[in-house]
Design an enzyme around this catalytic site. Structure first.
Site, PDB file in Angstrom:
ATOM      1  N   GLU A 172       0.803  -1.124   0.133  1.00 44.66           N
ATOM      2  CA  GLU A 172      -0.119  -0.002   0.082  1.00 44.66           C
ATOM      3  C   GLU A 172       0.896   1.225  -0.041  1.00 44.66           C
ATOM      4  O   GLU A 172       0.394   2.469  -0.608  1.00 44.66           O
ATOM      5  CB  GLU A 172      -0.830  -0.003   1.258  1.00 44.66           C
ATOM      6  CG  GLU A 172      -2.194  -0.821   1.131  1.00 44.66           C
ATOM      7  CD  GLU A 172      -3.145  -0.724   1.952  1.00 44.66           C
ATOM      8  OE1 GLU A 172      -4.423  -1.130   1.804  1.00 44.66           O
ATOM      9  OE2 GLU A 172      -3.005   0.230   2.986  1.00 44.66           O
TER      10      GLU A 172
ATOM     11  N   HIS B 261       9.426 -26.341  -1.726  1.00 45.96           N
ATOM     12  CA  HIS B 261       9.020 -27.266  -2.485  1.00 45.96           C
ATOM     13  C   HIS B 261       7.954 -27.062  -3.192  1.00 45.96           C
ATOM     14  O   HIS B 261       7.266 -27.807  -4.017  1.00 45.96           O
ATOM     15  CB  HIS B 261       8.582 -28.444  -1.593  1.00 45.96           C
ATOM     16  CG  HIS B 261       9.564 -29.049  -0.696  1.00 45.96           C
ATOM     17  ND1 HIS B 261      10.113 -30.254  -0.988  1.00 45.96           N
ATOM     18  CD2 HIS B 261      10.367 -28.493   0.308  1.00 45.96           C
ATOM     19  CE1 HIS B 261      11.337 -30.390   0.028  1.00 45.96           C
ATOM     20  NE2 HIS B 261      11.167 -29.687   0.783  1.00 45.96           N
TER      21      HIS B 261
ATOM     22  N   LYS C  59     -14.155  -1.106  -4.290  1.00 48.46           N
ATOM     23  CA  LYS C  59     -15.078  -0.682  -3.435  1.00 48.46           C
ATOM     24  C   LYS C  59     -16.332  -0.146  -4.319  1.00 48.46           C
ATOM     25  O   LYS C  59     -17.439  -0.407  -3.868  1.00 48.46           O
ATOM     26  CB  LYS C  59     -14.680   0.124  -2.474  1.00 48.46           C
ATOM     27  CG  LYS C  59     -13.686  -0.640  -1.349  1.00 48.46           C
ATOM     28  CD  LYS C  59     -13.373   0.434  -0.264  1.00 48.46           C
ATOM     29  CE  LYS C  59     -12.039  -0.268   0.866  1.00 48.46           C
ATOM     30  NZ  LYS C  59     -11.832   0.735   1.906  1.00 48.46           N
TER      31      LYS C  59
END
Length: 450
Positions: free
Chosen positions: A291, A312, A426
């Site tokens: 951010e 892995h 949003k």
């Protein structure tokens, strides 16, 4: 002062040489001065810089008192928040507590079970959590500056109803703790009208920098962790990283190396640990840097990995994939606990060469071998040595990375203290949900999704 964090840059060579670090010193010092003088972008959100020595002592005492009440009252403590409102506390609790703290008997745990809600919108997650805790004594800490952030607001509505049905309104208000704005917002209004005990999110501290405010301190204290030690670690780090000499200031050196690598095309930084309890510290770090730096078409992409597990799965890519990666290893010098590998007479697994060695010794050799292998494959490695995982060193780590983040953002020419890009999804989500005032946008989005 205890031993400090230390930085090993030997395996960033030959990708970054010492003269390149020295070249950046004056620029980094200038950016640090800009932070200190509060003259740069986002200067209204620099309260975190002096927080370790300039926090509200009266509120700090109330936090410890509330934490004792939670420990003595509740079987389960629900922490409701998203992003910076929960990642810091979860990182601390998981780093310092028993790995399986929620599975221990309360006589061993001596604190409530702690679960996190309001960090997603999954009905399955919420239903499973409610099923788990419905018959237990519950306390809730809801954390939101505004009180209208979708994920925690939904979660709190559900838990508020659960507590009021279970204990009545009067009983529920004794079990709900709200961490929010000092004077305004939906949660402040609700908390004042219902009579919840409240704690303040400072106006000058942004969410991702807020772990050493009541946002993080109440859940951390309720888990039994010593928050005085945590603040002491952060205060000592603040003092240590006030030096303007790049030879002495490890924050400066970290900023210099990561930005020198970025300028050479190393656009992804992987924060790597060899301790599973550091997983959520990586999640906190990803938000802090993602951010802060990711804007204006710029920024180092923050990724995190848990080794040796992820060796892995991601090991092949790191070793031989696109060469745009550098790694920052968190090397824990002394584990919380030790366990010896015993000899087996039959030795069918061929592991007797490890007999009488501590598992942590094996873990450290895995770290050392990985640093060398990845370095040979074209991946520079920064190693941050941490003496132990404790409240004190959590405070040190937080301040180290926060200060480095602020300086690094300015060095990249961005405002590291805003996050305008998070509003885009949003707006779309609210329109698609039919939130009043978004009707025209809803029709446009629905057409695009056909």
């Amino acid at each position: 002062m205890k031993n400090s964090l230390s930085l090993d840059l030997t395996k960033t060579k030959p990708y970054v040489e010492e003269h390149e670090i020295q070249y950046l010193e004056s620029i980094i010092r200038e950016m640090d001065n800009t932070l200190g003088k509060k003259t740069g972008p986002g200067n209204k959100f620099l309260g975190w810089m002096d927080l370790p020595i300039n926090y509200n002592k009266e509120e700090f005492a109330r936090i410890k008192k509330a934490a004792e009440k939670i420990k003595n009252t509740c079987d389960v403590f629900i922490v409701i928040g998203i992003g910076g409102s929960y990642l810091g506390s979860r990182a601390a609790i998981e780093m310092i507590s028993n790995t399986f703290y929620n599975n221990l008997d309360k006589s061993q745990r001596k604190v409530p079970q702690i679960y996190f809600a309001g960090n997603n919108i999954s009905s399955t997650y919420m239903a499973d959590l409610l099923e788990l805790v419905k018959d237990k004594d519950i306390c809730v800490n809801v954390i939101s500056k505004s009180g209208t952030t979708t994920e925690p607001a939904i979660a709190f509505r559900i838990f508020k109803e659960l507590l009021e049905n279970k204990y009545g309104k009067e009983g529920a208000k004794e079990r709900i703790f709200a961490t929010t704005d000092a004077a305004k917002g939906a949660l402040r209004t609700l908390a004042d009208s219902e009579g919840y005990e409240t704690f303040v999110i400072p106006d000058d501290v942004g969410g991702r920098f807020s772990v050493l405010t009541p946002v993080g301190l109440l859940p951390i204290a309720a888990s039994g962790i010593d928050i005085d030690e945590m603040m002491k670690g952060a205060a000592d780090a603040r003092q240590e990283y006030s030096s303007d000499n790049i030879e002495k200031n490890h924050v400066y050196r970290y900023v210099a190396v990561r930005n020198a690598l970025y300028r050479k095309g190393k656009t992804t930084e992987m924060l790597v640990n060899f301790e599973p309890c550091l997983h959520y510290f990586g999640e906190w770090w990803k938000q802090l840097y993602g951010e802060s730096e990711g804007k204006d078409g710029k920024g180092i992409f923050p990724a995190a990995a848990d080794f040796s597990t992820d060796l892995h799965s991601m090991g092949q890519y790191i070793q031989e994939g696109l060469r745009n990666i550098f790694e920052t290893f968190i090397n824990v010098e002394n584990p919380r606990k030790s366990i010896m590998i015993k000899e087996d007479k039959e030795n069918l697994d061929g592991l007797n060469f490890l007999a009488e060695k501590d598992m942590d010794y094996v873990n450290h050799q895995a770290l050392r071998g990985t640093v060398l292998a990845h370095n040979d494959g074209g991946v520079p490695a920064i190693v941050l040595n941490v003496p132990e995982l404790s409240a004190y060193y959590f405070g040190q780590l937080v301040y180290f990375f926060e200060k480095a983040c602020g300086i690094s953002g300015y060095l990249q020419g961005v405002n590291p203290f805003d996050q305008p890009g998070v509003e885009a999804y949003k707006k779309n989500m609210f329109a698609l949900l039919g939130k009043p005032g978004h009707e025209d946008m809803k029709a446009t989005l629905e057409e695009r999704l056909k």
